[in-house]
Write an enzyme that holds these catalytic residues in place. Structure first.
Site, PDB file in Angstrom:
ATOM      1  N   HIS D  15      43.600  17.986  -3.014  1.00 12.18           N
ATOM      2  CA  HIS D  15      45.044  17.862  -2.811  1.00 12.18           C
ATOM      3  C   HIS D  15      45.368  16.505  -2.181  1.00 12.18           C
ATOM      4  CE1 HIS D  15      45.651  19.315   1.656  1.00 12.18           C
ATOM      5  NE2 HIS D  15      44.586  18.570   1.553  1.00 12.18           N
ATOM      6  N   CYS D  34      45.213  11.975   4.908  1.00 10.00           N
ATOM      7  CA  CYS D  34      45.542  13.009   3.921  1.00 10.00           C
ATOM      8  C   CYS D  34      46.465  12.473   2.829  1.00 10.00           C
ATOM      9  CB  CYS D  34      46.197  14.216   4.603  1.00 10.00           C
ATOM     10  SG  CYS D  34      45.155  14.968   5.853  1.00 10.00           S
ATOM     11  N   HIS D  40      41.829  14.186  -1.625  1.00 10.17           N
ATOM     12  CA  HIS D  40      40.556  14.607  -1.033  1.00 10.17           C
ATOM     13  C   HIS D  40      40.500  16.111  -1.291  1.00 10.17           C
ATOM     14  CE1 HIS D  40      43.597  15.369   1.979  1.00 10.17           C
ATOM     15  NE2 HIS D  40      42.771  16.219   2.574  1.00 10.17           N
ATOM     16  N   HIS D  42      39.065  20.449  -0.189  1.00 18.27           N
ATOM     17  CA  HIS D  42      38.664  21.466   0.781  1.00 18.27           C
ATOM     18  C   HIS D  42      38.049  22.681   0.093  1.00 18.27           C
ATOM     19  CE1 HIS D  42      40.759  19.435   4.020  1.00 18.27           C
ATOM     20  NE2 HIS D  42      41.850  19.377   3.307  1.00 18.27           N
ATOM     21  N   ASP D  80      41.407  27.511  -8.160  1.00 20.21           N
ATOM     22  CA  ASP D  80      40.008  27.116  -7.954  1.00 20.21           C
ATOM     23  C   ASP D  80      39.621  25.957  -8.869  1.00 20.21           C
ATOM     24  OD1 ASP D  80      37.470  27.257  -6.829  1.00 20.21           O
ATOM     25  OD2 ASP D  80      36.740  28.551  -8.443  1.00 20.21           O
ATOM     26  N   HIS D  81      38.962  24.960  -8.276  1.00 24.87           N
ATOM     27  CA  HIS D  81      38.494  23.779  -9.017  1.00 24.87           C
ATOM     28  C   HIS D  81      39.641  23.037  -9.694  1.00 24.87           C
ATOM     29  CE1 HIS D  81      34.564  25.456  -8.156  1.00 24.87           C
ATOM     30  NE2 HIS D  81      34.031  24.319  -8.532  1.00 24.87           N
ATOM     31  N   GLU D 125      41.927  25.875   5.883  1.00 23.96           N
ATOM     32  CA  GLU D 125      41.798  24.613   5.145  1.00 23.96           C
ATOM     33  C   GLU D 125      40.432  24.002   5.462  1.00 23.96           C
ATOM     34  OE1 GLU D 125      45.238  21.701   4.293  1.00 23.96           O
ATOM     35  OE2 GLU D 125      44.179  20.854   6.004  1.00 23.96           O
TER      36      GLU D 125
END
Lengths: 135, 135, 135, 135, 135, 135
Positions: D15, D34, D40, D42, D80-81, D125
Site C-alpha cells: 500500500h 509511508c 511498501h 505488510h 491478498d497479494h 498492520e
C-alpha cells in the site's frame, strides 16, 4: 464510527513490592518473592490505545509517529533501565505493582492527548500477567 | 478508576463435538472433523480477567498468587489431561465447544470471587480460534 | 551457500502415552497424567525445514506452495482431528510421544523430497515443549 | 450470556499512504516513509469477532467453518497479494491506512452477518501497530 | 536418529552490567543504560535443549517432568525474583550479561545430565535479544 | 565455549516475484499470486546471529548496541518502506525471494563484522514462512 489505534512499546525495569507501613513479616506474607529487598525485574510490554473518529484528510485517528514519540519521551525515557522504586519520582512513595504502573502511565499520557480522544493502557508485567486501565 | 488484572493459564484436553439428539449424518454435517468419534484435542490457553478498584494497601486489584492458585485448583486440575466428554461431569451432557467451555469456566470461577469484582474469561482453542465471555 | 526454508503447519489431535508391555502402575508412574485412558490432546504446531542451494531461475530452494501442499496431504490430512492411537496406522503400535511423532513425520516427508535437499522437523506439542529431528 | 467468537486470518498486501488533494511536500510531511511512491507492504493479521447468544443445539455462536469461509471469500481473495491502491476498487480513492482498511472490512462483512450478531474487527498492520473497530 | 527435546522455563530478575576494574566513565561508555547503579530487570525466558536417542520403552529422549523439575530446582529457585549481582553467588564477581548467564545455566545443568545426552541453552533477555550456548 | 548472540529487527517492504527471462504465463505458473504486477508486501522480521567467544572484560560476544546500529544503518534504512524491485539497487536485477533477500543481507553485514565472528541470518517473510542462511 469510533476506531481505536494501538501502539506497542516496551521498557525494562527493576522493582520491589513493599508497603512501608507494614512490618517485614506482613510484607513477605502479602508480596512473597516480589518483596525481595534488592528487587527483581521485568520486560514491561506496553500497549497504548487511542480512540476517536478517523480524520478524513489523513485517514488516521492519531498520527502513529507522534504517538510513538510521545510514548518514547514520556514513558520509555522515564522508566527504561531504571529501578522504579529507587530511580523514579513516581514510585518513590507508590508501590510499583503492575496496576499502579499502568495508572501512572495513563495519567502521564492523558494530559498530552486532546480531550476528544479516548485513552486506554495495557501493561504486560510478564507474558502471563497483565493489566488494563481504565477497565 | 477500575483496573483489570489478567492471568494466563493452560490445560491440554481431548474433546468431541456431538449432539446426541441428532443422527450421525447431521452431526458430521454440522461439526465436520470435530465430530470424529474418538475425539481430537487442543492446548487450551485461558485468560482470566478480574476487574475492580486498586486496594491502596497492596496496590493490587486481586492477589495474583491467590488467583493463580484458584485457577489451578478449579480449572486446571479439573480439565488438564482429560477427555472432556468422557472424564468430566461438566461435559458429560454438554457439547464441549469453546463457547460452552468458556461459560462453564466463568461459572466455576464466579462463585469464588467477591461480588464487587468483575470477571471475564477468554479461551483459546487454537491460536486462530478463541472466545470471550461475557462479551 | 546452503539456505534453509521453513514452512509452518498445524494439526489438532488427541493421544495417550502408554506402553502395553508394562502394567498400569508402571504406565502411570512413567507417563503420569499423559497416561489418562481416554486420552488428552494438543494443538501440534509443525515446522518443516528444507535445506539446499537456491535455484538461480526461481530464486527458491523449494517451491513453498508445493511444500505446503505436501504437508497438507501427507501430514495434516493424516493426523488432523484424529485420536493418534486409535485412528492412525502409524501410532497403533507406536507410543505417540512428541519424539516419535516428529520422527514419523520426518520419514513420511523424506521420501517425497529430492535426495539433494536436507530435511529437518520441529514439532511443538505445547508452546512450552517441543522436539527437533534429526538433532 | 453473550459470548464472542474470534477467528484469525491474514493477507499480505502493498500500500501507499497518500492524499491526492495535497502536494508532495505535505504528503511526505504527514505520511513520511509511508508515502514512498512505489509503496511498501505488510502482513496484515485480521481478527474477526462475532458476538451473540450460544445456540443450544450446536453449542456455537456462529459456525467457525462458515465464518472462516466468509473471511476467505470476502477479505482474503479481495486483498491478498494485491497492491491495495492500484489493484482494489475499495482503495482506489480511499487512503489505505490501517483505520480505513479495518472499517472497509467491517462494512464488507457486516452485510453477510445476521443482524442479531455483533461484529468487531481488529487489524494488525505490524506486530506493533493495530486498530480496532468499532471501538 | 538423534532427537532434541526442548523445555521452556522463565525467571524474572534484576541485574546491572558493570566491570569493577573500570572507572565509572568507561562503564557507562561500554554498558550504557545497563550500567544504571540501582539495576534494571528482565523476564528471562529459558529454553533447555537435551539431545539423544529415543528410548524405545518410553518413546522419550528424556522425561520432561524430570527435566522441568531439574530446571525449577537448579535455575528458577536460584535466580527467580532475585537481583543477580546482589543476591546470587554466581554473579557476585561475574558480569551478568545474557552470555554469561547462559553459560552459567549450562554449567549448572550439565552436571545433572547423563554424559551421553547433549545440552544446549537458549536465553531470551528480551523478546528482541537472546543468546545460545554452546553455539 | 562459543556463544551466539541474536538481535531481532524488522522492515516493511513491497516486492514482486518475477523472472524477466520467462514469459507471463511461466511467471504466473511458478510464482502464482506473488507475481502480481503491482506487487504485494510483508513485514519482514530479521534475526541476526553473531557467534564467537565471550570477551572476559565485557562479558559480551559483540556489543548489542553496535550490532543494532549496524542493522539499522545497513538493512533497515536500505529496505524499510521500499518497493524492493523498484527502489533498491540490490533487487533491480535479482528476484526478491525470501532466500535471496536473506543472502543479500548476510553479504551486506558480513563485511562489517570481524572475521573471527560467525554470522547467520534468519528472515521471516510471514509468521508461517521463513529462511535461514547459511544453513
Amino acid at each position: 464510527m469510533k476506531v481505536a489505534v494501538i501502539r506497542k512499546a516496551h521498557f525494562n525495569a527493576a522493582h520491589r513490592l513493599h508497603n512501608p507501613a507494614w512490618d517485614d513479616d506482613r510484607n513477605r506474607e502479602v508480596f512473597g518473592l516480589c518483596n525481595n529487598p534488592n528487587g527483581h525485574g521485568h520486560n514491561y510490554e506496553l500497549e497504548v490505545k487511542v480512540t476517536g473518529e478517523i480524520d478524513p484528510d489523513t485517514g488516521m485517528v492519531v498520527d502513529l509517529g507522534w504517538l510513538a514519540g510521545l510514548i518514547r519521551r514520556e514513558v520509555e525515557q522515564r522508566f527504561d533501565h531504571k529501578h522504579l522504586n529507587l530511580d523514579t519520582e513516581e514510585f518513590r512513595n507508590l508501590n510499583p505493582t503492575a496496576e499502579n504502573i499502568a495508572v501512572v502511565i495513563w495519567r502521564i499520557l492523558r494530559v498530552h492527548l486532546p480531550e476528544h480522544l479516548g485513552l486506554h493502557v495495557r501493561l504486560y508485567e510478564t507474558p502471563r500477567n497483565f493489566v488494563e486501565c481504565p477497565a
